[in-house]
Each structure stands twice: as structure tokens, then as C-alpha cells.
Enzyme design. Structure first.
Site, short mmCIF file in Angstrom:
data_model
loop_
_atom_site.label_atom_id
_atom_site.label_comp_id
_atom_site.label_asym_id
_atom_site.label_seq_id
_atom_site.Cartn_x
_atom_site.Cartn_y
_atom_site.Cartn_z
CE LYS A 13 -40.97 -6.78 4.94
NZ LYS A 13 -41.55 -7.69 3.95
NE ARG A 88 -46.47 -6.86 7.04
CZ ARG A 88 -45.42 -7.56 7.46
NH1 ARG A 88 -44.81 -7.24 8.56
NH2 ARG A 88 -44.98 -8.58 6.76
NE ARG A 127 -39.24 -16.35 4.63
CZ ARG A 127 -39.78 -15.14 4.59
NH1 ARG A 127 -39.01 -14.08 4.45
NH2 ARG A 127 -41.08 -14.99 4.64
NE ARG A 162 -42.28 -16.30 8.47
CZ ARG A 162 -42.32 -15.02 8.10
NH1 ARG A 162 -41.21 -14.32 8.04
NH2 ARG A 162 -43.44 -14.45 7.76
NE ARG A 173 -46.74 -13.86 4.74
CZ ARG A 173 -45.62 -14.57 4.71
NH1 ARG A 173 -45.66 -15.88 4.52
NH2 ARG A 173 -44.46 -13.99 4.88
P1 AMP Z 1 -43.14 -10.87 8.81
O1 AMP Z 1 -42.23 -11.70 9.62
O2 AMP Z 1 -42.75 -9.42 8.78
O3 AMP Z 1 -43.38 -11.43 7.44
O4 AMP Z 1 -44.57 -10.90 9.56
C1 AMP Z 1 -45.28 -12.11 9.71
C2 AMP Z 1 -46.74 -11.80 9.96
O5 AMP Z 1 -46.90 -11.07 11.18
C3 AMP Z 1 -47.41 -10.93 8.89
O6 AMP Z 1 -47.86 -11.67 7.77
C4 AMP Z 1 -48.56 -10.33 9.70
O7 AMP Z 1 -49.61 -11.26 9.84
C5 AMP Z 1 -47.94 -10.11 11.07
N1 AMP Z 1 -47.34 -8.75 11.15
C6 AMP Z 1 -46.02 -8.44 11.20
N2 AMP Z 1 -45.85 -7.10 11.25
C7 AMP Z 1 -47.10 -6.56 11.24
C8 AMP Z 1 -47.60 -5.23 11.24
N3 AMP Z 1 -46.76 -4.16 11.25
N4 AMP Z 1 -48.95 -5.06 11.24
C9 AMP Z 1 -49.79 -6.09 11.23
N5 AMP Z 1 -49.40 -7.37 11.19
C10 AMP Z 1 -48.06 -7.62 11.19
#
Ligand code: AMP
Length: 221
Positions: A13, A88, A127, A162, A173
Site C-alpha cells: 500500500k 481499517r 522490509r 519497523r 496483524r
Molecule cells: P501501517 O503502517 O499502515 O501498517 O500501520 C501500522 C500500525 O498502526 C497498524 O498495525 C495499526 O496498529 C496502526 N494503525 C494504522 N492505521 C490504523 C487505522 N486506520 N486504525 C487503527 N489502527 C491503525
């Protein structure tokens, strides 16, 4: 133009959103990046978000919706935004529709990325991301390695992994994605804005290939 990036963790993404952002000249807003910045700076939001993120859980809807609602008031997203990682949950999607409706806007396209599950784990553990918050370039040690090990090609900063990119957290996740986020595929299909794309090395199609295709489609619209 309002673009939403949907897909399980590790489907690309961020990579696709970053290319679309450059090509279409609209900002990419990643809720994950906002949380990570706050965690690094040890803000009140960061301390709360870290409790959820480190366990592979979603940050509660009220907190996340508020962040996006405020961000949508900023001047730089007047002409468009690429939401990377939001919504999400169905509650977030409904809240977003309401916020946009009040502004006389709507979601234009939802790009749903799909990758076979076995590839997802491989992609995530390999990654590496740029530690420079203003750069945030993403690499994959196998599919898209940096020219110099551990160093970002674009800005020369150190590459890091990360904290939540480990096998154990990735599994959680992914489970949470199936339970909480995948119903959004149906939600946006019903709204007529869903476009599903496969990202997989098995068909020789990576994030950048999908992004190029989508840019062409959007420019023709
Ligand atoms: P990402 O970088 O998009 O993979 O997000 C990393 C983490 O941030 C996710 O695994 C969630 O724990 C949290 N997170 C990111 N976006 C959201 C969202 N829209 N709603 C809830 N938690 C989020």
C-alpha cells in the site's frame, strides 16, 4: 480526488501510494506513519498508540478517526488525498463518508491490493524503511534492495526495520486484517468504487507496476 489504499499488511500500500502521490501531485497520508512519528517523539498519542501497535492490534476508532478528521481540514489536501492505511474498520469508513459528505466530497477510488499470504510474511520480514521521517522510502531486501546495504538510496539515511515487522506480530496483524478490515472490500464494492489489483512476484507484478497502471487509468478518467 480521494483515493483509499486497502489491503492486508505487506501488500505494498505504501509503495503504491507514494508513487501515486508523486505522479498525481496529491499528498499521501499514512495513519501508521502518523502513529510512528508520535511514538518516536513520545507524545501522549504515541504512548497510547504504541500499546496497540506493538501487539499487532488496531488503535481504537475514536482516536484514529479524530486524527484523520483534523488532517482533512489542512490546506494541502484541499485538492485531494491518498489515504494509506485508513479506514481499517467499517466504523472508520462510515465516519469518513460522513466527514467527506460535510465537505461536499466523496471517496473516488479504493485500490484494494491482494497478495498471497505466504508472500506477505516474506515481504514484511524483509522490509526496511528509511529512518528519515521526511523520506520514508521503503525497500525489500530481496525484491528491491538498496544499492548500499543499510543506507537509503534517496537520502543517505540509515535503513531500519519497523518494530512491528516481525513474524509473530505480522500473524496477529494479518488475523486482525481478516476480522476487522476485510469487510471493507464488500463495503466499497457496494459503493461502486472498488478496484482490486494483485501484487505478487508469481505474476511478476510488484507495487510499482500496479501504481503505473493505476496512474494511466486515473489520467484517462
Ligand atoms: P501501517 O503502517 O499502515 O501498517 O500501520 C501500522 C500500525 O498502526 C497498524 O498495525 C495499526 O496498529 C496502526 N494503525 C494504522 N492505521 C490504523 C487505522 N486506520 N486504525 C487503527 N489502527 C491503525
Amino acid at each position: 480526488m480521494i483515493i483509499i489504499m486497502l489491503g492486508a499488511p505487506g501488500t505494498g500500500k505504501g509503495t503504491v501510494a507514494s508513487i501515486l502521490s508523486q505522479e498525481l501531485e496529491i499528498p499521501q497520508v499514512s495513519t501508521g506513519d502518523i502513529f510512528r512519528k508520535n511514538i518516536k517523539e513520545k507524545t501522549e498519542l504515541g504512548i497510547i498508540a504504541d500499546k496497540y501497535i506493538s501487539k499487532g492490534n488496531l488503535v481504537p476508532d475514536e482516536i484514529t478517526i479524530d486524527i484523520v478528521k483534523n488532517r482533512l481540514n489542512d490546506d494541502d489536501v484541499k485538492n485531494g488525498i491518498i489515504l494509506d492505511g485508513f479506514p481499517r474498520t467499517v466504523a472508520q469508513a462510515e465516519a469518513l463518508d460522513k466527514i467527506l459528505e460535510e465537505k461536499g466530497k466523496k471517496v473516488d477510488i479504493v485500490l484494494n491490493l491482494e497478495t498471497p499470504e505466504d508472500e506477505i510474511i516474506e515481504r514484511i520480514v524483509n522490509r526496511r524503511v528509511c529512518s528519515n521521517q521526511d523520506c520514508k522510502a521503503v525497500y525489500n531486501l530481496i525484491l528491491n534492495p538498496p544499492k548500499v546495504e543499510g543506507i537509503c538510496d534517496k537520502c543517505g539515511s540509515k535503513l531500519i526495520q519497523r518494530q512491528d515487522d516481525n513474524v509473530e506480530t505480522v500473524k496477529l496483524r494479518f488475523e486482525n486484517y481478516i476480522k476487522q478490515t476485510s469487510p471493507l472490500v464488500e463495503y466499497y464494492k457496494n459503493n461502486g468504487v472498488l478496484q482490486t489489483e494483485t501484487v505478487s512476484k508469481s505474476i511478476n507484478k510488484l507495487g510499482k507496476d500496479v501504481a503505473e497502471e493505476v496512474v494511466e487509468i486515473l489520467k484517462r478518467k
